[in-house]
Structure formats: structure tokens, C-alpha cells
Design an enzyme around this catalytic site. Structure first.
Site, PDB file in Angstrom:
ATOM      1  N   ASP A 216     -44.516  11.338  -7.045  1.00 37.77           N
ATOM      2  CA  ASP A 216     -43.763  10.199  -6.501  1.00 37.77           C
ATOM      3  C   ASP A 216     -44.448   9.603  -5.275  1.00 37.77           C
ATOM      4  O   ASP A 216     -43.915   8.693  -4.653  1.00 37.77           O
ATOM      5  CB  ASP A 216     -42.339  10.652  -6.143  1.00 37.77           C
ATOM      6  CG  ASP A 216     -41.385   9.482  -5.941  1.00 37.77           C
ATOM      7  OD1 ASP A 216     -41.566   8.448  -6.602  1.00 37.77           O
ATOM      8  OD2 ASP A 216     -40.456   9.598  -5.122  1.00 37.77           O
ATOM      9  N   SER A 240     -37.021   3.905  -5.796  1.00 35.20           N
ATOM     10  CA  SER A 240     -37.294   4.390  -7.148  1.00 35.20           C
ATOM     11  C   SER A 240     -36.021   4.268  -7.979  1.00 35.20           C
ATOM     12  O   SER A 240     -34.935   4.645  -7.529  1.00 35.20           O
ATOM     13  CB  SER A 240     -37.744   5.853  -7.114  1.00 35.20           C
ATOM     14  OG  SER A 240     -38.935   6.002  -6.383  1.00 35.20           O
ATOM     15  N   GLN A 290     -42.812   5.263 -13.980  1.00 34.84           N
ATOM     16  CA  GLN A 290     -41.734   5.023 -13.023  1.00 34.84           C
ATOM     17  C   GLN A 290     -41.475   3.536 -12.893  1.00 34.84           C
ATOM     18  O   GLN A 290     -42.406   2.738 -12.833  1.00 34.84           O
ATOM     19  CB  GLN A 290     -42.091   5.583 -11.637  1.00 34.84           C
ATOM     20  CG  GLN A 290     -40.987   5.439 -10.601  1.00 34.84           C
ATOM     21  CD  GLN A 290     -41.447   5.842  -9.208  1.00 34.84           C
ATOM     22  OE1 GLN A 290     -42.078   5.067  -8.511  1.00 34.84           O
ATOM     23  NE2 GLN A 290     -41.141   7.076  -8.824  1.00 34.84           N
TER      24      GLN A 290
END
Length: 301
Positions: A216, A240, A290
Site C-alpha cells: 500500500d 484507498s 487498487q
């Protein structure tokens, strides 16, 4: 540890030990776990922390099988000054595969839902993408910590200390260093070498959790590159929205891994990002996807 006893971590060994402790969720009851709060936390929980802790909770219930994929949705911003409770639901247990759901909550409200799948190791047909060409080794690149020291020379004194106090247990060495304060437009493709700052043990589940944590870092920024903005740009709202990861091969998170990232699309306040993670000898060990919120608002007066 009491809040007033918190001592900042500085050495690589302390930082990595702190990360292992952070991801080593505590079992409260059958399929119920608690992830510790970030010592000294004062803001929004880092998404990689929630994913790593949720994966660890799921892995505890799938003995004999290895995680091969996870799909997570972020629903609310977590508070890193509070612990997080993880409830595991055992949806399926087969001979080869097992499926788990994990619900992460704070103050009685869900902040993340995650599904994870596990498999007994087996052989099979194999192919993979090639390792990217013309990537310099990590020894030839500056670390994020070194780049922050250089960037701090061009910022007001009142912000410099906080900027330099950032300490990460992950050594990140980008091929294209970011410009924190005046980003310029560029193609949405970037590469970074990553690894834990200090040696880890041989627990493969922990290596997966740490790579999930590190996956991430910097990924969502890729979709903002063509627009010359980043999370520090006045008026930018970023978060996110979801995070998916597939583990293909065994690896060590304390050895250099190349994180190749690109963004094929952005629109409607969202940006899509993809990542491929290779070992130094060219094995593709994980893939990541993502979507993030990248909303431009008028800066407040």
C-alpha cells in the site's frame, strides 16, 4: 505499554521489530483477534496496517494452507490511536482451498471487509511476465529517508521536524523520486525497490503480512502522476477504496523486491493502480490492484 512510556523507534532492528509486533494480532477468542494500536498514533490508520493485520487474523484460521489472494474494501477511516478488532468467518474449508472473511471494526463500526483464499501447495503449469528491463540495482538508488532529508532543505522550519520524523520499517528506493511540494506531470509508471530494514524470521505468514503492508506504499500515487498532483496538493482528497493482492510464489520480505506500478485509468474521482512484485532474480511473486479516491476540491481559504 502506557502512552507516556512510548519511545520513538529509530534503529532498523527496532523499526522492523515494531512492525512485526504491530502485525502479530492477539487472539481474544475463537476467530476473534485484536490488532494493537500504532504507538504514538495521532491520525488515520495506514491502509497497509489494516490489510496486514486482517491477513494475519485470517491466516491463523487456515492452518496447512497458504494465502494466495485477498480482496479488501475500505469503508471508514480508522483511528491509529485505537486498537482494531478483527472477526474471522470460516466460509469454506476444502481439501485444496479455504476461504475466509474478515471484518475489521473500531468503536463498533466496520472499517474494512476482506475476503481471503488459501491453498495447499501444489505444482502446475507456469508462466510469468518478464522482469522489467533497464532497472538499476537498489544499491545505486537513494532511500526515501535520504530523499526526505534532501527535500527538507526546501521547506519551512516549522514543518521540517515533522517531515523528518517519518520513520518506516520498509526500505523504499524509488527509481523516480517523488516531488512532494511541486509535482510535475509524468507517465503513470514507476518502480521502487522495497524490503524490510532488518532480517525477519522464517514465518512465511509474517512475510506475506509484511508484503501486504508494504504493497500500500506509493501505489495510489501512480494514478495522480499524469495530473501533476499528489496527496499534499492543496484541495486533493485521497483515500484507498479497495485493495486486492495475489501471492504467486514464496519470497522473503527482508530481501530486495522490485515493485513495478502503473495506472491504466483515472476518472470520476477515482484512480486505478496495478502493481507487480518481483524478486531480484526475476521471479514474479505477487500482483496487486487498487482503486483510490483522487478527488480535486477547491482549497479552503
Amino acid at each position: 505499554m502506557a502512552e507516556d512510556e512510548y519511545r520513538p523507534l529509530h534503529t532498523p532492528e527496532e523499526l522492523v521489530s515494531g512492525l512485526v509486533t504491530l502485525l502479530d494480532v492477539e487472539e481474544l477468542d475463537t476467530d476473534l483477534y485484536r490488532g494493537m494500536k500504532l504507538p504514538g498514533g495521532r491520525g488515520r490508520v495506514f491502509g497497509g496496517q489494516v490489510i496486514g493485520q486482517a491477513l494475519q487474523a485470517a491466516q491463523r484460521s487456515a492452518e496447512g494452507k497458504d494465502a494466495h489472494s485477498l480482496h479488501a474494501y475500505f469503508m471508514r477511516a480508522g483511528d491509529d490511536a485505537l486498537p482494531i478488532v478483527y472477526r474471522v468467518v470460516r466460509d469454506f474449508d476444502g481439501k485444496s482451498f479455504a476461504t475466509r472473511r474478515v471484518i475489521a471494526t473500531q468503536n463498533g463500526q466496520p472499517i474494512l471487509n476482506m475476503a481471503a483464499s488459501f491453498q495447499v501447495a501444489e505444482d502446475g503449469l507456469h508462466h510469468q511476465d518478464a522482469f522489467p528491463a533497464d532497472i538499476p540495482p537498489p544499491e545505486e538508488l537513494k532511500s526515501e529517508s535520504e530523499l526526505r532529508v534532501e527535500a527538507s532543505q526546501h521547506m519551512p522550519e516549522e514543518h521540517r521536524k515533522r517531515f523528518l520524523n517519518w520513520k518506516s520499517p520498509i526500505d523504499v528506493r524509488p527509481l523516480h523520486p517523488r516531488n512532494w511540494f511541486s509535482p510535475t506531470k509524468r507517465d503513470p509508471v514507476t518502480y521502487s525497490w522495497i524490503k524490510a530494514l532488518a532480517p525477519l524470521g522464517d514465518d512465511t505468514a509474517m512475510h506475506r503480512a509484511i508484503l501486504a503492508y508494504a504493497s500500500d506504499m506509493g501505489l495510489m500515487a501512480t494514478s495522480m502522476m499524469p495530473h501533476g498532483v499528489n496527496w499534499m496538493t492543496p484541495g486533493m482528497q485521497t483515500a484507498s477504496l479497495d485493495h486486492a493482492m495475489w501471492f504467486h510464489e514464496d519470497f522473503r520480505a527482508d530481501e530486495w523486491l522490485l515493485y513495478a506500478m502503473d495506472s491504466p485509468w483515472a476518472g470520476h474521482g477515482r484512480g486505478m493502480n496495478r502493481g507487480s512484485i518481483f524478486t531480484r532474480d526475476g521471479r514474479l511473486v505477487a500482483s496487486v490492484a487498487q482503486e483510490g479516491l483522487i478527488r480535486k476540491r477547491e482549497p479552503r481559504a
